[in-house]
Design an enzyme around this catalytic site. Structure first.
Site, PDB file in Angstrom:
ATOM      1  N   ARG A 278     -45.077 -44.271 133.730  1.00  0.00           N
ATOM      2  CA  ARG A 278     -46.028 -45.111 134.360  1.00  0.00           C
ATOM      3  C   ARG A 278     -45.259 -46.676 134.167  1.00  0.00           C
ATOM      4  NH1 ARG A 278     -51.105 -43.928 135.193  1.00  0.00           N
ATOM      5  NH2 ARG A 278     -51.225 -42.469 133.564  1.00  0.00           N
ATOM      6  N   ARG A 314     -55.436 -40.141 142.455  1.00  0.00           N
ATOM      7  CA  ARG A 314     -55.756 -40.793 140.860  1.00  0.00           C
ATOM      8  C   ARG A 314     -57.226 -41.162 141.063  1.00  0.00           C
ATOM      9  NH1 ARG A 314     -54.078 -44.409 138.605  1.00  0.00           N
ATOM     10  NH2 ARG A 314     -54.065 -43.505 136.625  1.00  0.00           N
ATOM     11  N   CYS A 343     -62.718 -33.771 153.812  1.00  0.00           N
ATOM     12  CA  CYS A 343     -64.114 -33.770 153.789  1.00  0.00           C
ATOM     13  C   CYS A 343     -64.886 -33.374 152.378  1.00  0.00           C
ATOM     14  CB  CYS A 343     -64.208 -32.160 154.670  1.00  0.00           C
ATOM     15  SG  CYS A 343     -64.103 -33.008 156.385  1.00  0.00           S
ATOM     16  N   TYR A 372     -47.251 -41.118 139.530  1.00  0.00           N
ATOM     17  CA  TYR A 372     -48.427 -40.096 139.789  1.00  0.00           C
ATOM     18  C   TYR A 372     -49.208 -40.120 141.224  1.00  0.00           C
ATOM     19  CZ  TYR A 372     -47.579 -39.867 134.825  1.00  0.00           C
ATOM     20  OH  TYR A 372     -46.959 -40.065 133.452  1.00  0.00           O
TER      21      TYR A 372
HETATM   22  N1  LLP Z   1     -44.198 -37.670 127.725  1.00  0.00           N
HETATM   23  C1  LLP Z   1     -45.013 -36.621 127.897  1.00  0.00           C
HETATM   24  C2  LLP Z   1     -45.035 -35.655 126.871  1.00  0.00           C
HETATM   25  C3  LLP Z   1     -46.204 -36.705 128.757  1.00  0.00           C
HETATM   26  O1  LLP Z   1     -47.004 -35.659 128.704  1.00  0.00           O
HETATM   27  C4  LLP Z   1     -46.291 -37.667 129.516  1.00  0.00           C
HETATM   28  C5  LLP Z   1     -47.613 -37.867 130.575  1.00  0.00           C
HETATM   29  C6  LLP Z   1     -45.361 -38.712 129.463  1.00  0.00           C
HETATM   30  C7  LLP Z   1     -44.177 -38.573 128.712  1.00  0.00           C
HETATM   31  C8  LLP Z   1     -45.317 -40.201 130.404  1.00  0.00           C
HETATM   32  O2  LLP Z   1     -46.442 -40.706 130.234  1.00  0.00           O
HETATM   33  P1  LLP Z   1     -46.492 -42.302 130.946  1.00  0.00           P
HETATM   34  O3  LLP Z   1     -45.512 -43.208 130.132  1.00  0.00           O
HETATM   35  O4  LLP Z   1     -46.399 -42.291 132.252  1.00  0.00           O
HETATM   36  O5  LLP Z   1     -47.784 -42.462 130.261  1.00  0.00           O
HETATM   37  N2  LLP Z   1     -51.664 -37.853 136.106  1.00  0.00           N
HETATM   38  C9  LLP Z   1     -52.144 -38.784 135.228  1.00  0.00           C
HETATM   39  C10 LLP Z   1     -51.055 -39.106 134.100  1.00  0.00           C
HETATM   40  C11 LLP Z   1     -50.544 -37.888 133.403  1.00  0.00           C
HETATM   41  C12 LLP Z   1     -49.858 -38.257 132.309  1.00  0.00           C
HETATM   42  C13 LLP Z   1     -49.182 -36.927 131.662  1.00  0.00           C
HETATM   43  N3  LLP Z   1     -48.233 -37.041 130.622  1.00  0.00           N
HETATM   44  C14 LLP Z   1     -52.357 -40.144 135.839  1.00  0.00           C
HETATM   45  O6  LLP Z   1     -52.247 -40.389 137.270  1.00  0.00           O
HETATM   46  O7  LLP Z   1     -53.082 -41.207 135.289  1.00  0.00           O
END
Ligand code: LLP
Length: 427
Positions: A278, A314, A343, A372
């Site tokens: 992210r 989201r 809908c 995401y």
């Molecule tokens: N590593 C692992 C093992 C993870 O499960 C994740 C995210 C990341 C790295 C990356 O995390 P970040 O740096 O992006 O926070 N769909 C959700 C977010 C799900 C995150 C899942 N794992 C949303 O839209 O907020």
């Protein structure tokens, strides 16, 4: 800071008016800024470099578009993947197999085999049984799988429950208290080459405190494992750093994060790995949409846009906030509910939001949509698959086509037996 700024009263994506791309490609459409992606990748890498020997693996799940992954590869990033599909994408985009980490709570034996054949750099094991299975697959193929054990440090990440992964009740990793014993048993398997520990406590963290607490627990575990005679050479600290979605949110900077990591890990003597997603791509993307019409509501009008929960899930899934802004604001404001055409009531982007005044036909954007976003899109309500565009200064290109509903339907079949009366005797 991102590269989606107003110039002469209209919103630009780098040096291209958003309206130019929308007119050409149609809406909804995701737009990514190359400069923003590169700047974020660079600042994250520089931030964590304060901690010494580090390796950054982009979390492909955040934005798996091949153009985005290609940029990350050229910025020196490896990949954190959670499926064979992501693995193949990372390789296709130019990431070196040895720079690829396979995470994910349900790797199949087939995925383990693909990973081993491709020669990826590391598997992050989610359980003892998964390690035993990986060892067996590796032995069958005459290889040793390089692995770390993902430990669940039982720390509350203080983020949305649906994106929190480091509490004891979450499905991820092995319980902290059992981890040294499990590690010992896995390290004894000939098919595995255990190198260290992995963790990831959640996503969109706006405070460093839970990360620091989790890392300290891992520090204690490293000492214990070394005392047990293991060589610990790698620790994968995962991703999770939050971004600013909403005014007033102040996420830690990569520099602050790196300084904390450097302080907490200074005596660890390992290669530190990171899996940022992210923080690199969320604010490097927006989604452009067109107002279909404005419908009166009881308290506030409904601004019905042509993007929906299938394009940006989201808000529906996590009540997430995405700033909404007109592409050519007219200085007037309105309070409205912003909804899509799907809908169900969860197809709501915002309720009672103070926004730029818009009317039918106006172009607008949802900000902070680069992570995401498109990757979680679907074709629900038989809507097309949303396209993606990359902007680079005054150039732009479509990096993912809009997939028409008819193309999706063309992959479906009606079997011959449905032409006959139902066996149950329906008449
Ligand atoms: N590593 C692992 C093992 C993870 O499960 C994740 C995210 C990341 C790295 C990356 O995390 P970040 O740096 O992006 O926070 N769909 C959700 C977010 C799900 C995150 C899942 N794992 C949303 O839209 O907020």
């Amino acid at each position: 800071m991102d590269h989606f700024q107003y110039r002469d009263g209209q919103l630009m994506a780098e040096d291209i008016p958003v309206a130019t791309i929308a007119a050409d490609v149609g809406t909804p459409v995701y737009l990514y800024s190359r400069s923003t992606l590169e700047r974020h990748a660079k600042s994250f890498a520089e931030g964590v470099a304060q901690a010494g020997d580090v390796k950054c693996c982009f979390a492909v799940k955040a934005n798996p578009n091949l153009a985005v992954l290609g940029l990350m590869a050229r910025m020196g990033y490896g990949a954190d993947v959670v499926s064979a599909g992501e693995l193949e994408r990372a390789i296709a985009a130019g990431m070196k197999p040895e720079d690829i980490v396979f995470s994910g709570v349900g790797k199949t034996e087939e995925e383990m085999r693909v990973g081993l054949e491709r020669g990826i750099g590391q598997f992050n094991l989610e359980s003892e049984i998964e390690g035993v299975e990986l060892a067996a697959v590796a032995e069958k193929t005459g290889k040793r799988a390089v692995a770390t054990l993902r430990v669940n440090p039982d720390v509350d990440a203080g983020t949305h429950a649906k994106i929190s992964t480091g509490k004891a009740e979450n499905k991820f990793g092995v319980p902290y208290d059992l981890s040294a014993d499990i590690y010992g048993r896995l390290a004894a398997l000939p098919g595995l080459e255990m190198r260290g520990i992995a963790l990831h406590i959640g996503s969109q963290l706006l405070s460093l405190d839970p990360l620091e607490a989790a890392f300290k627990r891992i520090g204690d575990l490293i000492a214990k494992l070394r005392a047990d005679g293991h060589t610990i050479s790698r620790v994968d600290l995962g991703g999770g750093l939050g971004v600013r979605y909403k005014e007033g949110e102040v996420p830690p900077t990569p520099e602050e994060y790196g300084a904390m990591v450097a302080r907490v890990t200074k005596d660890w003597g390992v290669t530190l790995m990171f899996e940022p997603g992210r923080v690199i791509c969320a604010n490097a993307g927006i989604m452009a949409t067109t107002v279909i019409r404005v419908k009166p509501g009881i308290a506030h009008p409904f601004v019905i846009v042509d993007a929906a929960m299938n394009d940006l899930a989201r808000p529906a899934l996590y009540d997430a906030w995405h700033d909404f802004a007109a592409v050519t604001p007219n200085d007037k404001r309105m309070v409205a509910n912003i909804v899509g055409p799907v809908c169900e009531s969860s197809d709501t982007f915002a309720m009672a939001r103070d926004i730029d005044a818009v009317e039918a036909g106006d172009l607008a954007v949802f900000r902070s949509a680069g992570a995401y976003g498109a990757t979680m899109a679907s074709t629900y309500n038989s809507r097309p698959m949303v396209p993606e565009v990359m902007v680079d200064g005054d150039q732009w290109a479509i990096v993912a086509d809009r997939i028409p509903a008819a193309t999706i339907a063309a992959a479906e079949r009606v079997p011959d037996f449905l032409a006959h009366p139902a066996k149950g005797g329906a008449d």
